[in-house]
Design an enzyme around this catalytic site. Structure first.
Site: not given
Ligand code: SAH
Length: 348
Positions: A91, A104, A111, A115, A118, A335
Site C-alpha cells: 500500500e 507514504c 512485516c 507490534c 499493527c 497502512c
C-alpha cells in the site's frame, strides 16, 4: 538467466548497461528519467524503436499495477493498493498538505516485527521489496495522480531497517536530480527501533528525518506491545537516536501511538517527558498518533480529549508534541488493512 532490474540501477550502472547494449551512454539519462516517471517502454518515444525492443528483450522493467485506488471525499487523500510481479501487494498513501504532497510508501511485503497493534504484521513478512518496487510506488502515484510528490515518509508496510540495503539504494535513486530529485530533507524514515540500523544510517551521509516508534517510556511497557524492545532496551535505542542527531544535525522525531489503558495516562506523559529530557537532551519532536483500531488486536484508541491532554502534559514539561492529523479517515488510510483484506479474499 534473470534479466537485470534496470529501475534499481543507479545512473552510472545504467550507463554501463546501456553501453553494453551498443547504445550511447547519453541514452541512460533519458531512460533513467523516463523510468522514474513510470513511463511504459512503448511510450519512451525519445528512444529509438530498436533500442526499446532491445530493452524489452534484455531488461526487467516492471512497474507495480494499481489493484485498487480509494480517494477520500473528505480531504483528497488517495490510497493505492499496488500489485507486484509475484502477486504480492503493498500500500501507498498520497496525502495532500498545504505545503505539498507527501507519499507514504511500503518497504516490505508484510512485516516480521510483530507490534501488537499493527495490521501489517499480522501475517508476517513475505519478502523484502526491491529498490525498484519502492521507487515504483512513488513514480506511479505521481503519474497516476498527475501531481508532484514533494516528500516521502517510509511509514507504510514493513520495517525499512529490516530491508536496509534496498532502502538505502532507493533513497539514492529517488534523490537523484536526473529523476525525481526528492531531497533527503523531505524524506522521513520510520523504524520500530533497530539500533544497529539507526547507527549505520547515521553514518550513511544521507540526512533523512529519523522517526522512531517509541510508544512507551519504559522497557516493560514497551515489551508488552513491541517485541523488538526485547532485543534493544530503551537506553540503547535513545543512545542511537542521540548519535543520529549528533552525526546528522537532524532533529529526531518520536512516534507515540496512544492506546487506551496501555500507555495514555498523565504518568505515561510525565515518564516520556523525563526520559527524553534525560536521554536525548536535545530538541526532538513527539508525534502522537491516535490508534487506528484493528479488529484482530482487540486494542482500543484513546479518546480525542485524552490525547489532547497527553500532548498538553508533554508540552508543559518542555517537550514538543503534536497529535497527528488524521487524513483519509473514510478510506481506511492507515497502512496494512487493505493488503490484509485483499490477501484474505485471495485465500493467501
Ligand atoms: N516499521 C516502521 C514503519 C511502519 S509503521 C515503524 O515501526 O516505525 C509507521 C507507524 O505507524 C509506526 O509508528 C507504527 O507503530 C504506527 N502504527 C502501526 N499500526 C498502527 C495502528 N493500528 N494505529 C496507529 N499507528 C500505527
Amino acid at each position: 538467466m534473470e534479466k537485470p532490474d534496470i529501475m534499481s540501477m543507479t545512473k552510472e550502472e545504467l550507463k554501463d548497461f546501456v553501453v553494453s547494449l551498443g547504445e550511447s551512454a547519453y541514452r541512460a539519462g533519458q531512460l533513467f528519467r523516463r523510468m522514474h516517471t513510470a513511463t511504459p517502454i512503448d511510450e519512451m518515444t525519445d528512444l529509438s524503436k530498436a533500442f526499446r525492443e532491445k530493452l524489452k528483450e534484455s531488461a526487467e522493467y516492471r512497474l507495480p499495477t494499481i489493484e485498487k485506488k480509494l480517494v477520500s471525499k473528505k480531504d483528497g487523500t488517495v490510497k493505492y493498493l499496488f500489485g507486484l510481479i509475484d502477486g504480492e501487494c503493498v500500500e501507498s498513501v498520497l496525502m495532500k498538505y498545504e505545503y505539498g504532497n507527501t507519499l507514504c510508501v511500503s518497504s516490505q511485503a508484510g512485516c516480521r516485527m510483530g507490534c501488537k497493534f499493527c495490521a501489517s504484521t499480522l501475517s508476517g513478512r513475505v519478502r523484502n521489496l526491491t529498490p525498484s518496487e519502492i521507487l515504483g510506488q512513488v513514480a506511479l502515484a505521481a503519474r497516476d495522480s498527475g501531481e508532484r510528490v514533494h516528500g516521502i515518509v517510509m511509514m507504510g508496510i514493513g520495517e525499512p531497517l529490516d530491508n536496509y540495503d534496498n532502502v538505502i539504494r532507493f533513497l539514492h535513486l529517488v534523490g537523484d536530480e536526473g529523476g525525481l530529485g526528492i531531497g533527503m530533507r523531505h524524506i522521513s524514515l520510520s523504524t520500530c527501533g533497530i539500533v544497529p540500523g539507526i547507527r549505520r544510517l547515521a553514518d550513511e551521509g544521507i540526512p533523512v528525518t529519523l522517526s522512531v516508534s517509541l510508544h512507551a517510556y519504559d522497557n516493560d511497557k514497551r515489551r508488552e506491545i513491541m517485541p523488538i524492545a526485547n532485543k534493544y532496551p530503551i537506553d540503547e535505542l535513545l543512545a542511537a537516536c542521540r548519535y543520529y542527531f549528533d552525526k546528522t544535525g537532524r532533529r529526531v522525531s518520536f512516534e507515540y501511538t496512544l492506546i487506551s489503558g496501555k500507555n495514555d495516562t498523565p504518568e505515561d506523559a510525565a515518564g516520556l517527558a523525563s526520559l527524553l529530557k534525560e536521554k536525548m537532551g536535545v530538541p526532538s519532536h513527539i508525534n502522537l498518533i491516535m490508534l487506528n483500531e484493528v479488529e484482530e488486536t482487540g486494542l482500543k484508541s484513546t479518546g480525542r480529549q485524552r490525547a489532547a491532554a497527553f500532548a498538553d502534559e508533554l508540552c508543559r514539561r518542555g517537550q514538543n508534541a503534536t497529535v497527528r492529523r488524521r487524513l483519509g479517515g473514510d478510506i481506511d488510510a492507515s497502512c496494512g488493512q487493505l493488503r490484509l483484506n485483499r490477501n484474505r479474499e485471495a485465500g493467501r
